[in-house]
Each structure stands twice: as C-alpha cells, then as structure tokens.
Design a protein around this motif. Sequence first.
Motif, mmCIF file in Angstrom:
data_model
loop_
_atom_site.group_PDB
_atom_site.id
_atom_site.type_symbol
_atom_site.label_atom_id
_atom_site.label_comp_id
_atom_site.label_asym_id
_atom_site.label_seq_id
_atom_site.Cartn_x
_atom_site.Cartn_y
_atom_site.Cartn_z
ATOM 1 N N GLN A 61 42.246 46.051 29.818
ATOM 2 C CA GLN A 61 43.733 46.286 29.701
ATOM 3 C C GLN A 61 44.028 46.529 31.240
ATOM 4 N N ASN A 62 43.177 46.836 32.151
ATOM 5 C CA ASN A 62 43.352 47.625 33.186
ATOM 6 C C ASN A 62 44.780 47.065 34.193
ATOM 7 N N VAL A 63 45.174 45.995 34.165
ATOM 8 C CA VAL A 63 46.185 45.424 34.698
ATOM 9 C C VAL A 63 47.456 46.131 33.941
ATOM 10 N N ALA A 64 47.506 45.883 32.550
ATOM 11 C CA ALA A 64 48.882 46.241 31.836
ATOM 12 C C ALA A 64 48.880 47.769 32.050
ATOM 13 N N LEU A 65 47.913 48.527 32.122
ATOM 14 C CA LEU A 65 47.902 49.905 32.196
ATOM 15 C C LEU A 65 48.445 50.261 33.534
#
Length: 149
Positions: A61-65
Amino acid sequence: MDILKAVALSVAASGAAAAAPAFVLQDAAGQLWALKDHLGRERLLIVSQPSAAYLAEVRRQNVALQVRDLRVVALLTSGDARLNGPQALTLTLLADLTGTVAQQYGPDALIGKDGGVKARYAAPPALKTVLALVDTMPMRQQERRLRGR
C-alpha cells in the motif's frame, strides 16, 4: 464502516486531540528516529508488534500511504529479524526495547500532522480503515483540493 464512524465521532466529540507523547528510538542500523522530526510533515500510524503479513501489506500500500502523507512506524522488540526486513518509503521499523512507547500509544495509534492522537487501536488496524479515516480529516481534504489527489 460503523467502527470508522464511531472513531471519527469520538475524536470529533472530544474536541482537540491529545498530544502524542514524544519519543526517540533506534532503527536496525542504529540510527535515531525522533517523533518530533516528523510531526507537521506526516501522519503517523504507530503499530506495536505487527505481523509479517501486516508489514507486507504496508509495503503493498506504499503509494496510497504516500498520497496521504501517512507513515507506518512499526515497533518491534530488539533482535527481531523483521527489523532488517525490506524497507518502503512509508514504513519505518524501530526497536522499542522496553515496550514503553507501545504502552504510551496503547498499543497502536494514529497521529495527525498536528501531533494529536486521532485514534487508538487495540491491534494493528486494517489499512483501508485508517486510510478512510485520514480521508475524513479536514487537513487531508484541504490537501486533496490543493494537490488534486
């Protein structure tokens, strides 16, 4: 979704959020990481002893975070092999030797950019729940208008 509403309502009803207690811990490389250095720039999700699966989900979920300026700070015991695990821009792995920080945050908490504790959790919360809560925050809504995302 009812849990999300309950958390948001309890935060709203309480007025100003309690200030997050300051702390400084070491990462696997022995570098010091201080909470105060991140307040105002990032929202922080402090999680104590998350599972390997939870850390893998954070990495996925790196991008959403990143879009939400949300960093997950995982508190692990000294010598935990996960301290040397793969890194991500939005994941910080710290050694909480005495468990004091985990106790202060009860054991998991979401801290806003203003340094206030926005929500407390008994166990690492589902990321989709946290992201939904962040999206309801006035500062995040302002960021969306300014950034277009």
